[in-house]
Design an enzyme around this catalytic site. Sequence first.
Site, PDB file in Angstrom:
ATOM      1  N   THR A  45      -1.501  -8.113  11.228  1.00  0.00           N
ATOM      2  CA  THR A  45      -0.094  -7.957  11.533  1.00  0.00           C
ATOM      3  C   THR A  45       0.293  -6.240  11.819  1.00  0.00           C
ATOM      4  O   THR A  45       1.251  -6.068  12.354  1.00  0.00           O
ATOM      5  CB  THR A  45       0.688  -8.368  10.807  1.00  0.00           C
ATOM      6  OG1 THR A  45       0.572  -7.886   9.346  1.00  0.00           O
ATOM      7  CG2 THR A  45       0.584  -9.983  10.641  1.00  0.00           C
ATOM      8  N   SER A  66       5.759   0.582   4.236  1.00  0.00           N
ATOM      9  CA  SER A  66       5.600   0.302   2.707  1.00  0.00           C
ATOM     10  C   SER A  66       6.215   1.597   1.844  1.00  0.00           C
ATOM     11  O   SER A  66       5.876   1.642   0.838  1.00  0.00           O
ATOM     12  CB  SER A  66       4.151  -0.180   2.273  1.00  0.00           C
ATOM     13  OG  SER A  66       3.383   0.753   2.859  1.00  0.00           O
ATOM     14  N   HIS A  95       0.996  -1.237  -0.067  1.00  0.00           N
ATOM     15  CA  HIS A  95      -0.078   0.195   0.010  1.00  0.00           C
ATOM     16  C   HIS A  95       0.818   1.144  -0.197  1.00  0.00           C
ATOM     17  O   HIS A  95       0.959   1.970   1.150  1.00  0.00           O
ATOM     18  CB  HIS A  95      -0.944  -0.022   1.056  1.00  0.00           C
ATOM     19  CG  HIS A  95      -2.312  -0.884   0.832  1.00  0.00           C
ATOM     20  ND1 HIS A  95      -2.775  -1.148   2.104  1.00  0.00           N
ATOM     21  CD2 HIS A  95      -2.507  -1.312  -0.159  1.00  0.00           C
ATOM     22  CE1 HIS A  95      -3.930  -2.195   1.717  1.00  0.00           C
ATOM     23  NE2 HIS A  95      -3.710  -2.275   0.364  1.00  0.00           N
ATOM     24  N   CYS A 124       3.430  -7.733  13.971  1.00  0.00           N
ATOM     25  CA  CYS A 124       4.703  -8.045  13.291  1.00  0.00           C
ATOM     26  C   CYS A 124       5.827  -7.116  14.126  1.00  0.00           C
ATOM     27  O   CYS A 124       5.599  -6.159  14.507  1.00  0.00           O
ATOM     28  CB  CYS A 124       4.835  -8.119  12.053  1.00  0.00           C
ATOM     29  SG  CYS A 124       5.155  -6.323  11.188  1.00  0.00           S
ATOM     30  N   GLU A 173      -5.838  -7.807   4.128  1.00  0.00           N
ATOM     31  CA  GLU A 173      -5.107  -8.771   4.939  1.00  0.00           C
ATOM     32  C   GLU A 173      -6.146  -9.465   5.805  1.00  0.00           C
ATOM     33  O   GLU A 173      -6.208 -10.650   6.134  1.00  0.00           O
ATOM     34  CB  GLU A 173      -4.046  -8.104   5.966  1.00  0.00           C
ATOM     35  CG  GLU A 173      -3.382  -9.204   6.844  1.00  0.00           C
ATOM     36  CD  GLU A 173      -2.363  -8.440   7.870  1.00  0.00           C
ATOM     37  OE1 GLU A 173      -2.389  -9.149   9.240  1.00  0.00           O
ATOM     38  OE2 GLU A 173      -1.899  -7.437   7.650  1.00  0.00           O
ATOM     39  N   ASN A 175      -0.361   0.414   8.496  1.00  0.00           N
ATOM     40  CA  ASN A 175       0.667   0.762   9.499  1.00  0.00           C
ATOM     41  C   ASN A 175       1.049   2.123   9.713  1.00  0.00           C
ATOM     42  O   ASN A 175       1.483   2.677  10.534  1.00  0.00           O
ATOM     43  CB  ASN A 175       1.743  -0.292   9.159  1.00  0.00           C
ATOM     44  CG  ASN A 175       2.571   0.092   8.096  1.00  0.00           C
ATOM     45  OD1 ASN A 175       3.701   1.055   8.298  1.00  0.00           O
ATOM     46  ND2 ASN A 175       2.465  -0.497   7.002  1.00  0.00           N
TER      47      ASN A 175
END
Length: 317
Positions: A168, A270, A41, A198, A127, A228
């Site tokens: 995650t 990302s 993304h 994660c 996800e 994120n």
Amino acid sequence: MQILLANPRGFCAGVDRAISIVERALEIYGAPIYVRHEVVHNRYVVNDLRERGAIFIEEISEVPDNAILIFSAHGVSQAIRQEARSRNLTMLFDATCPLVTKVHMEVARASRKGKEAILIGHAGHPEVEGTMGQYNNPEGGMYLVESPDDVWKLKVKDEDNLCFMTQTTLSVDDTSEVIDALNKRFPKIIGPRKDDICYATTNRQEAARELAERADVVFVVGSKNSSNSNRLAELAQRAGKPSYLIDSAEDIDEIWVSHANIVGVTAGASAPDILVQQVLARLKAFGAEEVIELSGREENIVFEVPKELRLDYKVVE
């Protein structure tokens, strides 16, 4: 004006692997290469790969016969995987992050055992859709919760036969609150042996928290659809600091830093480093004189690409 640079920031091992899979597929097989959903993304990354011959699609039916298809880093459901395998494709590569695959395996294991599973995650995120799609036991159940309120409203078949997993890329703090609610609501619920959030998400949130404590304003380099990256911006806001989620340096308005002595900069998992460097250049044009990189957790995790895409791979005839 001083710039503080968070550490770690930017690409994680899963993102790096996913992008490398698309890049190497383009190098070896040539364009076009089809990718189910945006491989990661980030607008810059997706546009760059699109210009090089990647075609991003949402439905497997959009992929022609004899094409090469890649699943994005976010993972796919069992149904989509089976649909792709039923097609006459030349090659099928899976760029799902191995840490997402780990959660998929937890869900599949619960499905086989007939345990009801609860996923903590954001509805509509790819996800989450892929992870929920690993459960196929009609005798059990798969449920999604986003908040403690969702937990208290949730109705399950058997409160003594429950387990939970998490997306995650969630906020560590928010997820902890939801897990606390799950344990209170369902005392016998079983969680993963190790947190599903994660390492990269956790490390970047810790770094952003330190950044927000010291900076007057915080910029998070990342796209609006990046889970994120959004969590990093929210974290800085909760610390009481103005924070801006930006796709590129051009998004920065000089007025945002006009009264700042210290500007914090970080990047989602990302977001490529070239975007961070462009942000630093723009801030210097606005009067920043010094860039200080904060100390942080060292990351040395590497996820290998499929063997067919490795530079040393040789076909055995």
